[in-house]
Design a protein around this motif. Structure first.
Motif, mmCIF file in Angstrom:
data_model
loop_
_atom_site.group_PDB
_atom_site.id
_atom_site.type_symbol
_atom_site.label_atom_id
_atom_site.label_comp_id
_atom_site.label_asym_id
_atom_site.label_seq_id
_atom_site.Cartn_x
_atom_site.Cartn_y
_atom_site.Cartn_z
ATOM 1 N N LEU A 163 -80.645 -69.029 49.924
ATOM 2 C CA LEU A 163 -81.973 -69.330 48.856
ATOM 3 C C LEU A 163 -82.661 -70.771 48.858
ATOM 4 O O LEU A 163 -82.227 -71.697 48.884
ATOM 5 C CB LEU A 163 -81.197 -69.294 47.506
ATOM 6 N N VAL A 164 -83.864 -70.594 49.281
ATOM 7 C CA VAL A 164 -84.761 -71.807 49.602
ATOM 8 C C VAL A 164 -85.777 -71.955 48.233
ATOM 9 O O VAL A 164 -86.876 -71.037 48.282
ATOM 10 C CB VAL A 164 -85.467 -71.511 50.886
ATOM 11 N N PHE A 194 -81.139 -74.227 49.382
ATOM 12 C CA PHE A 194 -81.720 -75.466 49.824
ATOM 13 C C PHE A 194 -82.868 -75.683 48.892
ATOM 14 O O PHE A 194 -83.296 -74.859 48.372
ATOM 15 C CB PHE A 194 -82.234 -75.237 51.325
ATOM 16 N N ALA A 195 -83.376 -77.130 48.695
ATOM 17 C CA ALA A 195 -84.581 -77.148 48.057
ATOM 18 C C ALA A 195 -85.254 -78.344 48.622
ATOM 19 O O ALA A 195 -84.959 -79.231 49.345
ATOM 20 C CB ALA A 195 -84.050 -77.733 46.651
ATOM 21 N N MET A 196 -86.658 -78.072 48.465
ATOM 22 C CA MET A 196 -87.752 -79.266 48.601
ATOM 23 C C MET A 196 -88.417 -79.602 47.658
ATOM 24 O O MET A 196 -89.064 -78.807 46.889
ATOM 25 C CB MET A 196 -88.348 -78.645 50.042
ATOM 26 N N ALA A 197 -88.455 -80.946 47.604
ATOM 27 C CA ALA A 197 -89.369 -81.528 46.355
ATOM 28 C C ALA A 197 -90.714 -81.870 46.949
ATOM 29 O O ALA A 197 -90.802 -82.628 48.025
ATOM 30 C CB ALA A 197 -88.543 -82.659 45.572
ATOM 31 N N ILE A 198 -91.864 -81.382 46.272
ATOM 32 C CA ILE A 198 -93.248 -81.667 47.058
ATOM 33 C C ILE A 198 -93.864 -82.672 46.036
ATOM 34 O O ILE A 198 -94.196 -82.307 45.043
ATOM 35 C CB ILE A 198 -93.903 -80.539 47.221
ATOM 36 N N GLY A 199 -94.254 -83.787 46.619
ATOM 37 C CA GLY A 199 -94.919 -84.881 45.771
ATOM 38 C C GLY A 199 -93.899 -85.562 44.825
ATOM 39 O O GLY A 199 -92.735 -85.342 44.412
ATOM 40 N N GLU A 215 -74.207 -80.689 52.793
ATOM 41 C CA GLU A 215 -74.961 -81.343 54.019
ATOM 42 C C GLU A 215 -76.299 -81.652 54.084
ATOM 43 O O GLU A 215 -77.034 -82.196 54.768
ATOM 44 C CB GLU A 215 -74.566 -80.539 55.247
ATOM 45 N N ALA A 216 -77.257 -81.059 53.071
ATOM 46 C CA ALA A 216 -78.077 -81.056 52.785
ATOM 47 C C ALA A 216 -78.646 -81.199 51.406
ATOM 48 O O ALA A 216 -78.803 -80.495 50.451
ATOM 49 C CB ALA A 216 -78.983 -79.755 53.146
ATOM 50 N N PRO A 217 -79.045 -82.474 51.248
ATOM 51 C CA PRO A 217 -79.407 -83.103 49.680
ATOM 52 C C PRO A 217 -80.733 -82.414 49.583
ATOM 53 O O PRO A 217 -81.608 -81.829 50.339
ATOM 54 C CB PRO A 217 -79.461 -84.249 49.835
ATOM 55 N N VAL A 218 -81.620 -82.842 48.494
ATOM 56 C CA VAL A 218 -82.938 -82.506 48.249
ATOM 57 C C VAL A 218 -83.804 -83.010 49.256
ATOM 58 O O VAL A 218 -83.677 -84.385 49.386
ATOM 59 C CB VAL A 218 -83.322 -82.580 46.845
ATOM 60 N N PHE A 219 -84.638 -82.339 50.012
ATOM 61 C CA PHE A 219 -85.664 -82.976 50.977
ATOM 62 C C PHE A 219 -86.805 -83.263 50.191
ATOM 63 O O PHE A 219 -87.425 -82.689 49.298
ATOM 64 C CB PHE A 219 -86.008 -81.838 51.964
ATOM 65 N N GLU A 220 -87.530 -84.391 50.638
ATOM 66 C CA GLU A 220 -88.845 -84.812 49.916
ATOM 67 C C GLU A 220 -89.801 -84.639 50.855
ATOM 68 O O GLU A 220 -89.752 -85.006 52.015
ATOM 69 C CB GLU A 220 -88.726 -86.094 49.453
#
Lengths: 268, 236
Positions: A163-164, A194-199, A215-220
């Protein structure tokens, strides 16, 4: 025994031995390097009872298409990144699993299943999104949970789904309860998230609750190209899993290994 | 008269990596009937194959250690599972048992066809008992490759068990690891069972083993990876 019968016996033994060795090692034959299908295997009686599709590896993307994504070219970067990801999944020909892609978008007042879960190679085109309205992320979590719990669409033989979540702002609906329902559901708690924070204004704490991969924290993402790199990393992780002998084992997701001028050659 | 056959083949995933088969099978005669055990070592780790081999050996030893004058069903299924688990734990030469985690599916049938099956972990047990087909294994709730296992789970509630009576011609109990069971269409399970039993009954034990090996090596599901193991006890 005369010479002829002796020789015939030797030849027949050699002939049979060759056939047996060939059968024994059929499974070890490498696939043809040009990607062509290997000759079809002989029909067997039990063959007709087997599932004719490879085990699916579902990848479900929750994409934020709210109004704030219109700034700084973020929605354009998301469009390109999604298209590239699906194209990479589709052309990957050495997979142990069939990668399936589903796309849930949330923007304005509601979330919807924009693309049903289908094999990546069967996706001809992905619509370009336009950014508009609020951020109903909780509604997207509910849609994802319902999809995950649907055993018709994601059978129990499927590998653990991915889930992305990609979002640039604070949710505008009741997301806490929806996230709790997702995380406590029978199958929702088992998926890789997985999660990506934009901004800078993204709610990173909330996204950190969503992500469950140690292994994968929140990506910014601070620039639109960061969105591209994130999706490239997700692609490489999924492809590495699906091509491995053990597709259910999680594969690392690391952006640091992806150069800014990546050649898009898939997993090495 | 009861017959039996079984085979285990290395999956393409392990063949491509040069790894050994991590499933195991043990099929032996017992009191005019048979003991069958199949196991699937977890995780594609170096020791995965050891756990499954020890599991099928412990299954054979546990059933054989029962008093000869005592019918199979005189003992509680839980008691047999406990004895089996203890044997397996004693046989594992490492303090950390989870490094050799394995599933286990075992069945024992005496000369009269009266028998019992036990299962811990994924895979599938199906049977035709007194002419009636049934699936012993409960439906799986999660995703592929999630399983209970020896060395990790220790509750009796993690096991499933059933009594069988192989008394009509064509009755059978079949044990298979998930490399097979996950790829068989659920709606075709009964037909699959009948085809497998017919194929085995029509051959000698050795011939049946060769036939099954050919069937599993030429498995038709695209890109299948897992090791595949099946054992069948049938009323001929």
């Amino acid at each position: 025994m005369g010479w002829a019968s002796f020789n015939e016996d030797n030849e027949s033994r050699y002939h049979n031995a060759t056939i047996i060795r060939k059968r024994e090692h059929d499974a070890m034959k490498p696939e043809s390097s040009n990607g062509a299908q290997a000759p079809s295997k002989p029909l067997t009686k039990l063959k007709s009872f087997a599932v004719p599709q490879a085990r699916p590896l579902p990848v479900i993307v929750l994409a934020d298409v709210s109004g704030s994504m219109a700034e700084n070219g973020k929605i354009d970067a998301l469009n390109v990144a999604l298209r590239d990801m699906v194209a990479s999944f589709a052309k990957e020909g050495r997979l142990r699993a069939e990668i399936q892609v589903g796309l849930i978008t949330f923007g304005g007042k509601t979330a919807k299943e924009h693309l049903p879960l289908v094999a990546a190679h069967s996706i001809a085109i992905i619509d370009r999104f336009t950014a508009d309205g609020g951020t109903p992320m909780g509604a997207a979590f509910d849609v994802a949970r319902e999809l995950l719990e649907d055993r018709e669409r994601i059978p129990s033989r499927a590998y653990r789904p991915v889930l992305v979540l990609v979002s640039d702002g604070a949710p505008t609906d009741d997301w806490e309860d929806a996230l709790a329902r997702l995380q406590s559901s029978e199958r929702g708690k088992k998926v890789t998230r997985f999660a990506m924070a934009i901004g800078a204004d993204a709610d990173k704490d909330m996204l950190a609750n969503f992500a469950n991969d140690r292994e994968a924290p929140v990506f910014e993402a601070h620039e639109s190209r960061d969105i591209m790199r994130f999706f490239r990393a997700v692609t490489m992780s999924v492809v590495a899993r699906s091509a491995s002998a053990t597709p259910d084992e999680p594969a690392a997701l690391t952006l640091s290994e992806i150069p800014d001028d990546d050649l898009d050659i898939g997993a090495l | 008269m009861l017959g039996a056959a079984g085979v285990s083949v290395t999956g393409p995933g392990h063949v491509s990596l040069g790894q050994a088969n991590q499933d195991a099978i043990a099929l032996r005669g017992w009191r005019g009937g048979w003991i069958a055990a199949v196991a699937d070592g977890l995780g594609s780790r170096p020791l995965s194959g050891l756990g499954s081999r020890l599991a099928v050996q412990a299954a054979q030893q546990t059933i054989r250690s029962m008093p000869t004058e005592e019918p199979l069903r005189a003992s509680e299924p839980r008691q047999t599972a406990t004895e089996f688990y203890r044997r397996w734990l004693r046989a594992v030469p490492y303090a950390e048992k989870s490094c050799v985690a394995s599933t286990i599916l075992m069945a024992a049938c005496g000369r009269d066809g009266i028998g019992r099956v036990w299962q811990l972990g994924d895979g599938l047990v199906v049977c035709r008992s007194k002419g009636s087909f049934s699936v012993v294994t409960p439906e799986r709730l999660g995703f592929g490759n999630e399983t209970r296992a020896l060395g990790i789970h220790r509750a009796w509630s993690d096991w499933c068990t059933a009594d069988v009576a192989l008394q009509e011609r064509g009755d059978a109990v079949i044990l298979m690891t998930d490399g097979i069971s996950d790829d068989v269409r659920i709606e075709a399970l009964e037909m699959f069972t009948d085809a497998l039993v017919r194929g085995v009954m029509a051959r000698t034990r050795r011939g049946a083993r060769g036939w099954l090996r050919n069937e599993l090596v030429n498995w038709s599901t695209p890109n299948h990876t897992d090791d595949k193991t099946v054992a069948v006890i049938f009323k001929g």
